[in-house]
Write a protein that holds these residues in place. Sequence first.
Motif, PDB file in Angstrom:
ATOM      1  N   SER A   1     -31.440 -34.778  -8.282  1.00  0.00           N
ATOM      2  CA  SER A   1     -30.763 -34.537  -9.510  1.00  0.00           C
ATOM      3  C   SER A   1     -31.856 -35.140 -10.501  1.00  0.00           C
ATOM      4  O   SER A   1     -31.988 -34.501 -11.731  1.00  0.00           O
ATOM      5  CB  SER A   1     -29.322 -34.966  -9.872  1.00  0.00           C
ATOM      6  OG  SER A   1     -29.421 -36.546  -9.866  1.00  0.00           O
ATOM      7  N   ASP A   2     -32.717 -36.060 -10.121  1.00  0.00           N
ATOM      8  CA  ASP A   2     -33.744 -36.592 -11.155  1.00  0.00           C
ATOM      9  C   ASP A   2     -34.805 -35.966 -11.104  1.00  0.00           C
ATOM     10  O   ASP A   2     -35.902 -36.280 -11.554  1.00  0.00           O
ATOM     11  CB  ASP A   2     -33.570 -38.133 -10.933  1.00  0.00           C
ATOM     12  CG  ASP A   2     -34.213 -38.943 -11.888  1.00  0.00           C
ATOM     13  OD1 ASP A   2     -33.944 -38.601 -13.343  1.00  0.00           O
ATOM     14  OD2 ASP A   2     -35.129 -39.686 -11.782  1.00  0.00           O
ATOM     15  N   TRP A   3     -35.180 -34.782 -10.000  1.00  0.00           N
ATOM     16  CA  TRP A   3     -36.390 -34.455  -9.554  1.00  0.00           C
ATOM     17  C   TRP A   3     -36.978 -33.440 -10.794  1.00  0.00           C
ATOM     18  O   TRP A   3     -38.142 -33.338 -11.202  1.00  0.00           O
ATOM     19  CB  TRP A   3     -36.271 -33.596  -8.470  1.00  0.00           C
ATOM     20  CG  TRP A   3     -37.348 -33.937  -7.366  1.00  0.00           C
ATOM     21  CD1 TRP A   3     -38.258 -33.359  -6.969  1.00  0.00           C
ATOM     22  CD2 TRP A   3     -37.532 -35.086  -6.847  1.00  0.00           C
ATOM     23  NE1 TRP A   3     -39.087 -33.780  -6.018  1.00  0.00           N
ATOM     24  CE2 TRP A   3     -38.689 -35.092  -5.909  1.00  0.00           C
ATOM     25  CE3 TRP A   3     -36.909 -36.631  -6.820  1.00  0.00           C
ATOM     26  CZ2 TRP A   3     -39.278 -36.047  -5.064  1.00  0.00           C
ATOM     27  CZ3 TRP A   3     -37.556 -37.561  -6.033  1.00  0.00           C
ATOM     28  CH2 TRP A   3     -38.556 -37.386  -5.178  1.00  0.00           C
ATOM     29  N   ASN A   4     -36.215 -32.720 -11.439  1.00  0.00           N
ATOM     30  CA  ASN A   4     -36.591 -31.567 -12.488  1.00  0.00           C
ATOM     31  C   ASN A   4     -36.089 -31.833 -13.835  1.00  0.00           C
ATOM     32  O   ASN A   4     -35.614 -30.885 -14.537  1.00  0.00           O
ATOM     33  CB  ASN A   4     -36.484 -30.231 -11.661  1.00  0.00           C
ATOM     34  CG  ASN A   4     -37.053 -29.961 -10.732  1.00  0.00           C
ATOM     35  OD1 ASN A   4     -38.478 -30.137 -10.646  1.00  0.00           O
ATOM     36  ND2 ASN A   4     -36.735 -29.441  -9.562  1.00  0.00           N
ATOM     37  N   LYS A   5     -35.512 -32.992 -14.150  1.00  0.00           N
ATOM     38  CA  LYS A   5     -35.067 -33.456 -15.355  1.00  0.00           C
ATOM     39  C   LYS A   5     -35.988 -33.131 -16.508  1.00  0.00           C
ATOM     40  O   LYS A   5     -37.373 -33.626 -16.344  1.00  0.00           O
ATOM     41  CB  LYS A   5     -34.804 -34.749 -15.353  1.00  0.00           C
ATOM     42  CG  LYS A   5     -33.262 -34.846 -15.171  1.00  0.00           C
ATOM     43  CD  LYS A   5     -32.768 -36.400 -15.277  1.00  0.00           C
ATOM     44  CE  LYS A   5     -31.271 -36.629 -15.501  1.00  0.00           C
ATOM     45  NZ  LYS A   5     -30.624 -35.999 -16.398  1.00  0.00           N
ATOM     46  N   PRO A   6     -35.557 -32.729 -17.805  1.00  0.00           N
ATOM     47  CA  PRO A   6     -34.321 -32.295 -18.070  1.00  0.00           C
ATOM     48  C   PRO A   6     -34.116 -30.791 -17.810  1.00  0.00           C
ATOM     49  O   PRO A   6     -34.939 -30.009 -17.782  1.00  0.00           O
ATOM     50  CB  PRO A   6     -34.268 -32.606 -19.537  1.00  0.00           C
ATOM     51  CG  PRO A   6     -35.539 -32.369 -19.984  1.00  0.00           C
ATOM     52  CD  PRO A   6     -36.497 -32.949 -18.965  1.00  0.00           C
ATOM     53  N   ASN A   7     -32.596 -30.512 -17.862  1.00  0.00           N
ATOM     54  CA  ASN A   7     -32.130 -29.106 -17.640  1.00  0.00           C
ATOM     55  C   ASN A   7     -33.002 -28.443 -16.456  1.00  0.00           C
ATOM     56  O   ASN A   7     -33.523 -27.302 -16.585  1.00  0.00           O
ATOM     57  CB  ASN A   7     -32.668 -28.491 -19.220  1.00  0.00           C
ATOM     58  CG  ASN A   7     -31.699 -27.264 -19.174  1.00  0.00           C
ATOM     59  OD1 ASN A   7     -30.596 -27.070 -18.581  1.00  0.00           O
ATOM     60  ND2 ASN A   7     -32.350 -26.464 -20.352  1.00  0.00           N
ATOM     61  N   GLY A   8     -32.949 -28.983 -15.340  1.00  0.00           N
ATOM     62  CA  GLY A   8     -33.296 -28.549 -14.249  1.00  0.00           C
ATOM     63  C   GLY A   8     -32.599 -28.859 -12.910  1.00  0.00           C
ATOM     64  O   GLY A   8     -31.561 -29.455 -12.902  1.00  0.00           O
ATOM     65  N   GLN A   9     -32.849 -28.458 -11.802  1.00  0.00           N
ATOM     66  CA  GLN A   9     -32.302 -28.540 -10.546  1.00  0.00           C
ATOM     67  C   GLN A   9     -33.096 -28.471  -9.506  1.00  0.00           C
ATOM     68  O   GLN A   9     -34.341 -28.045  -9.365  1.00  0.00           O
ATOM     69  CB  GLN A   9     -30.898 -27.574 -10.376  1.00  0.00           C
ATOM     70  CG  GLN A   9     -31.378 -26.236 -10.285  1.00  0.00           C
ATOM     71  CD  GLN A   9     -30.123 -25.535 -10.119  1.00  0.00           C
ATOM     72  OE1 GLN A   9     -29.193 -25.556 -10.812  1.00  0.00           O
ATOM     73  NE2 GLN A   9     -29.990 -24.664  -8.661  1.00  0.00           N
ATOM     74  N   CYS A  10     -32.814 -29.334  -8.366  1.00  0.00           N
ATOM     75  CA  CYS A  10     -33.586 -29.501  -7.285  1.00  0.00           C
ATOM     76  C   CYS A  10     -32.668 -29.201  -6.071  1.00  0.00           C
ATOM     77  O   CYS A  10     -31.694 -30.021  -5.906  1.00  0.00           O
ATOM     78  CB  CYS A  10     -34.448 -30.795  -7.022  1.00  0.00           C
ATOM     79  SG  CYS A  10     -35.184 -30.856  -5.678  1.00  0.00           S
ATOM     80  N   LEU A  11     -33.055 -28.406  -4.865  1.00  0.00           N
ATOM     81  CA  LEU A  11     -32.080 -28.104  -3.554  1.00  0.00           C
ATOM     82  C   LEU A  11     -33.043 -28.728  -2.644  1.00  0.00           C
ATOM     83  O   LEU A  11     -34.197 -28.538  -2.596  1.00  0.00           O
ATOM     84  CB  LEU A  11     -31.955 -26.870  -3.764  1.00  0.00           C
ATOM     85  CG  LEU A  11     -31.721 -26.272  -1.831  1.00  0.00           C
ATOM     86  CD1 LEU A  11     -30.108 -26.729  -1.798  1.00  0.00           C
ATOM     87  CD2 LEU A  11     -31.724 -24.808  -1.807  1.00  0.00           C
ATOM     88  N   VAL A  12     -32.348 -29.676  -1.897  1.00  0.00           N
ATOM     89  CA  VAL A  12     -33.198 -30.193  -0.641  1.00  0.00           C
ATOM     90  C   VAL A  12     -32.101 -29.659   0.560  1.00  0.00           C
ATOM     91  O   VAL A  12     -31.045 -30.213   0.679  1.00  0.00           O
ATOM     92  CB  VAL A  12     -33.155 -31.778  -0.537  1.00  0.00           C
ATOM     93  CG1 VAL A  12     -33.644 -32.238   0.746  1.00  0.00           C
ATOM     94  CG2 VAL A  12     -33.979 -31.894  -1.810  1.00  0.00           C
ATOM     95  N   ALA A  13     -32.678 -28.610   1.424  1.00  0.00           N
ATOM     96  CA  ALA A  13     -31.886 -28.263   2.255  1.00  0.00           C
ATOM     97  C   ALA A  13     -32.005 -29.290   3.462  1.00  0.00           C
ATOM     98  O   ALA A  13     -32.797 -30.120   3.685  1.00  0.00           O
ATOM     99  CB  ALA A  13     -32.525 -26.825   3.062  1.00  0.00           C
TER     100      ALA A  13
END
Length: 349
Positions: free
Chosen positions: A152-164
Amino acid sequence: MKTNRRIIHIDMDCFYAAVEMRERPELANRPLAVGGSSERGVLTTCNYPARAYGVRSAMPVFKAKELCPQLLIVPVRFDLYRAASKAVREIFARYTDMIEPLSLDEAYLDVSHIKRPGSEIAAEIRATIEQEVGLTASAGIGPNKLIAKVASDWNKPNGQCLVAPSKVPLFMQTLPVRRIWGIGPKSSARLAAHGIETCAQLQTRDKTWLAQEFGSFGLELYDLCRGIDERPVQANRIRKSLSNERTFAQNLESLEECREQLIRQHHEMMEDLRKISPDRQIAKLLVKLKFSNFRRTTAEMPGQQPEIPHYLKLLNEAWGRSGEPVRLLGVGVRFAETTNNTEQLELGI
């Protein structure tokens, strides 16, 4: 048994400051912080223009003003933040009942039961928050709480990150050990002294070494540094206490050494208190010791103000029960209980 979960960690972007900017849009582009205005006060949070100057949450006001003389500091308004937090939590509840609030500005959501991609759900939740509440949020999506929170801290601010799940081993390779929950500045420094700064480096150490260095937590670290985390999302969890405990590689031999260490841990606890449970009423203060002979003792007292003199008094009491060298020291608070669960849950999102 390994579980098959899909967890979303939602983290509001500079939450308190964002709420203030929503209420006063003219503040959006200037350095802004929320917290005490006196020179001895500390900041609760700050917006991104302030962070560009090096200003950070939990920073003393005098230091923040040195870094950014034009910084505007506004007082904390918990009623306003609770209302925003409640509105965000109501959006979460449209998707799942498995919501674990961590603080006013973050929560875990278990969406394993929803037949949709987790990244799609997270994006929809974030868009709804922005549209209905006027605030932005970042999200991490992963197979467990550890991965989701880090992501959740990977693409701050106003972003998101998926780790499959298949990407977890690669994701953990270069991850700094300080990003693992439970690894604080002291533990990070101890690991660095052994040449360990990344999870890949920590993975080279066996369980015996980890247990010798960190006790029972070392066995958890063995899994955590590999991205394994079996903790479930605990819906409607209400925090009953908050503490800062540390087990020492070398025992504290004197009461004076314990006092010096207590002051350091008290400072760290207060930072956690301001971030995690800033407006919870405190009912008791406590100091916990484990002596070199493994005997444990806890001294506590009623009180609402977690001030250093009270903790030093409790330390004297606890130390006096043995006088042996100390291998573990903890400082903490117990929160006042409430019979109104709905009101309590509104403290977090």
